[in-house]
Design a protein around this motif. Sequence first.
Motif, short mmCIF file in Angstrom:
data_model
loop_
_atom_site.label_atom_id
_atom_site.label_comp_id
_atom_site.label_asym_id
_atom_site.label_seq_id
_atom_site.Cartn_x
_atom_site.Cartn_y
_atom_site.Cartn_z
N PRO A 26 0.87 -1.15 -0.01
CA PRO A 26 -0.06 -0.11 0.00
C PRO A 26 0.90 1.35 -0.06
O PRO A 26 2.07 1.30 0.50
N GLU A 27 0.62 2.38 -0.62
CA GLU A 27 1.08 3.45 -0.68
C GLU A 27 1.49 4.14 0.81
O GLU A 27 0.72 4.29 1.40
N GLY A 28 2.93 4.22 0.98
CA GLY A 28 3.34 4.70 2.21
C GLY A 28 3.05 3.87 3.43
O GLY A 28 3.07 4.52 4.59
N CYS A 29 2.96 2.51 3.16
CA CYS A 29 2.59 1.69 4.26
C CYS A 29 3.85 0.52 4.26
O CYS A 29 3.26 -0.48 3.44
N LEU A 41 2.59 -3.53 5.55
CA LEU A 41 1.72 -4.60 5.05
C LEU A 41 2.00 -4.83 3.70
O LEU A 41 2.66 -3.70 2.95
N VAL A 42 1.96 -5.86 3.25
CA VAL A 42 2.38 -6.41 1.80
C VAL A 42 1.09 -7.42 1.31
O VAL A 42 0.50 -7.92 2.05
N VAL A 43 0.82 -7.33 -0.07
CA VAL A 43 -0.37 -8.12 -0.61
C VAL A 43 0.46 -9.09 -1.50
O VAL A 43 1.34 -8.48 -2.49
N THR A 44 0.14 -10.33 -1.46
CA THR A 44 0.61 -11.18 -2.58
C THR A 44 -0.53 -11.87 -3.13
O THR A 44 -1.48 -12.03 -2.70
N SER A 45 -0.22 -12.61 -4.37
CA SER A 45 -1.16 -13.20 -5.05
C SER A 45 -0.66 -14.59 -5.68
O SER A 45 0.44 -14.87 -5.82
N SER A 46 -1.76 -15.46 -5.82
CA SER A 46 -1.34 -16.80 -6.29
C SER A 46 -2.47 -17.38 -6.72
O SER A 46 -3.71 -16.79 -7.12
N LYS A 47 -2.56 -18.74 -7.15
CA LYS A 47 -3.68 -19.41 -7.55
C LYS A 47 -4.56 -19.48 -6.40
O LYS A 47 -4.32 -20.37 -5.43
N GLY A 48 -5.92 -19.12 -6.75
CA GLY A 48 -6.81 -19.41 -5.73
C GLY A 48 -7.09 -18.39 -4.47
O GLY A 48 -8.16 -18.39 -4.00
N CYS A 64 -1.70 -10.73 -11.12
CA CYS A 64 -1.34 -9.35 -11.05
C CYS A 64 -2.42 -8.54 -10.08
O CYS A 64 -3.55 -8.72 -9.93
N SER A 65 -1.65 -7.98 -9.24
CA SER A 65 -2.56 -7.15 -7.90
C SER A 65 -1.84 -5.81 -7.62
O SER A 65 -0.35 -5.74 -7.88
N LEU A 66 -2.44 -4.95 -7.02
CA LEU A 66 -1.85 -3.70 -6.70
C LEU A 66 -2.95 -3.12 -5.78
O LEU A 66 -4.10 -3.48 -5.53
N VAL A 67 -2.29 -2.00 -4.84
CA VAL A 67 -3.32 -1.36 -4.14
C VAL A 67 -3.61 -0.03 -4.35
O VAL A 67 -2.79 0.81 -4.71
N SER A 68 -4.85 0.50 -4.26
CA SER A 68 -5.11 1.97 -4.80
C SER A 68 -4.52 2.90 -4.09
O SER A 68 -4.05 2.64 -2.71
N PRO A 69 -3.99 3.94 -4.70
CA PRO A 69 -3.46 5.03 -3.82
C PRO A 69 -4.13 5.39 -2.54
O PRO A 69 -3.29 5.63 -1.58
N SER A 70 -5.35 5.46 -2.34
CA SER A 70 -5.95 5.94 -1.35
C SER A 70 -6.23 4.76 -0.20
O SER A 70 -6.39 5.01 0.86
N GLY A 71 -5.85 3.56 -0.67
CA GLY A 71 -5.66 2.44 0.12
C GLY A 71 -7.19 1.63 0.21
O GLY A 71 -7.51 0.82 1.21
N SER A 72 -8.05 2.14 -0.57
CA SER A 72 -9.58 1.88 -0.35
C SER A 72 -9.97 0.48 -0.90
O SER A 72 -11.00 -0.02 -0.71
N LYS A 127 9.56 -5.72 -4.84
CA LYS A 127 9.15 -4.49 -4.55
C LYS A 127 9.90 -3.81 -3.51
O LYS A 127 10.24 -4.64 -2.38
N ILE A 128 10.37 -2.53 -3.67
CA ILE A 128 10.80 -2.16 -2.32
C ILE A 128 9.84 -1.24 -1.46
O ILE A 128 8.98 -0.80 -2.14
N SER A 129 10.31 -1.50 -0.28
CA SER A 129 9.12 -0.78 0.61
C SER A 129 9.03 0.62 0.69
O SER A 129 9.96 1.21 0.22
#
Length: 652
Positions: free
Chosen positions: A360-363, A366-373, A398-406, A616-618
């Motif tokens: 997430p931006e500025g955080c 926390l980190v988000v990972t994606s895989s099968k299922g 593929c995955s990403l967190v929106s800039p606002s974190g929502s 990814k760099i934190s």
Amino acid sequence: MSVDLKIKAVIGFNGKVARALHITPCGKYIIYPLGSYVVIKNIVTDKEAFLDGHNNEISCIALSHDGNTIASGQTHLLGVKADVIVWDFAKAKRLLDAGQVMVGDDTCRHRLKQHLGKVQDVAFSSNDKYLSTLGGQDDNALVIWDVSSGVAICGSPAASDSAICCTWLHGRNDRLVTGGNYHVRVWQVDFGLPKLHAMDAKLGSVRRVVSSVTITSDDHIAYCGTTTGDIIKVTIDRNEILSFKEPDVQVPQMVGISNYRFAQGVKALVCILNPATGNSNVLVGAGDGVLSFMNPGMNLVAGYKTQLMGGITSIAVHPKGDKFIVGTDQCNRYEVSKDLIQADLKTSCHPGPITDVAFPEGCPDLVVTSSKGDMRIWNTRLRQELLRIQVPNVECLCSLVSPSGSAILSGWDDGKIRAFYPETGRMKFVIPDAHTEKVTALAIADNDARSPWRIVSGGAEGRVRIWKVTSSHQAMLSSLKEHRGPINCIRINGDSTQCISASADGSCIVWDLNKYTRINALFESNVFESVLYHPDESQMLTCGSNHKISYWDSADCQVIRVIDGGDDMMTCLDIMLSGEFFVSGSKDKLMKIWHYDDGLPVAVGRGHSGDIRAVKISPDQKSVVSVGSSGEIIFWEMPNLEKARSFVLNGN
């Protein structure tokens, strides 16, 4: 010369390998497989080290009774000999406690080459002098080795059908039991000749595939778990090796079979001595995650039962006898009390390859990972799973967190873009049929705090699509078709007026996000895997199948510089906010930090057992997270960049 990156923590465990989770007699270390590595973890200090020597997935692990030697086998290509490696575990423990991470070269005692295609199982004799290895389906040979010299003593075809597991007796160093398709065999080793002598147990009309075997402490009874869920009780007393003229008087035979059938088969068994009665109860791990006791009368012990997540594949008894270490095929590791009432989840991880990682931006916590299922949110400080978002039978690419974190945005191989609330994991919205094939790349073009905002997506069919998202609906603004191959990466510039898409067709195209037209393009004989803008947007970086990292001018898309990235396909890139350093990941299992202007690697991270899929760099620039094809998440400590800067300037 580059420095080695320090690993802060590793999340990963291959629970699909049967009987591969072990705890040492001292109770301080656990051993388990992760891709092509054997992981040693000090559960007191939480330090980890890797036994790196295999070149393919590990298929079996055994720990000697004195806790000083490890044997591990692997899978390999059909017709190619698969290695069994004998490790000096006593030395590995000392190196681990001294802070060394990759200890394989220093601790490999013997490399045994005999079995073709796969090593099915390995086991140490009761005095740890001998090692039995069992070949896979295409080899199906049983071989006895001398542990001290690494020389084969004797061998034999394991059976007329495939053998699956082998176990030595507790009180004899010349007898062992193997089980497999429709057979249980008791073997005796004649070290004088040397020769293996097999005697089949009489099973009558019972035909079962034996997947696990455990032997009582008095060496009279073997309990055999089967793929159909029942347990066979076999007496394993037999004659010594007799002359061919003399008939066998004492023959192993089945004396019981359980009426109760465990769902999805029995994958792990351990005999536990009951001090109250003096009998050996059997701790049974079933394929549906049920852990329960069975008494010698082949009946379940009432009240001793617990349910775990995933099919149980490994059970290790703690040296104190007060708890069990249990591994499941969903790659969860539990500590279960001896009365089976309390089951604590110690570690969990993805059971398959991880495809992407995002902060997430500025955080940085926390980190988000994606895989099968599924997708998972992790606490980077505690290395614990906080939330699991499950979408069965499809893979998140593929995955990403929106800039606002929502919202957490994700692209899936069913062609849908899904957005989830990060607090609860509930679905926020879904764009069905976003692409006709897989959604392979995603980027956000605006700040989602202001509605409407835009999503840029790339698909396996080569289209780049721009979507308008409001609080009530999602609509496609444009579909751009110029690529002829899958889109592997999309990056947006700082003011959201342009984006660049990298494709497997050997081209990267810069798009105008206001007019939705092509501005420029760059071409190379390459399968582009990743692309990014330098923070000042004057240059772009690309990497791909040509093993190189290329610098490009943003104005005219001409190549400026090409540097060698690694020994295999380069898969991912990320850059620091200052633009002075960037990181890369590759299929050669190395994660590197580079000085941007000089194009020199200043630090190298060794720890992945397979391809690195994403780095990814934190946000606080203090750590790097990388994920790989073996399901591991590695947290790296960012090196001292002042030293790295002086290293580049001084050239030493």
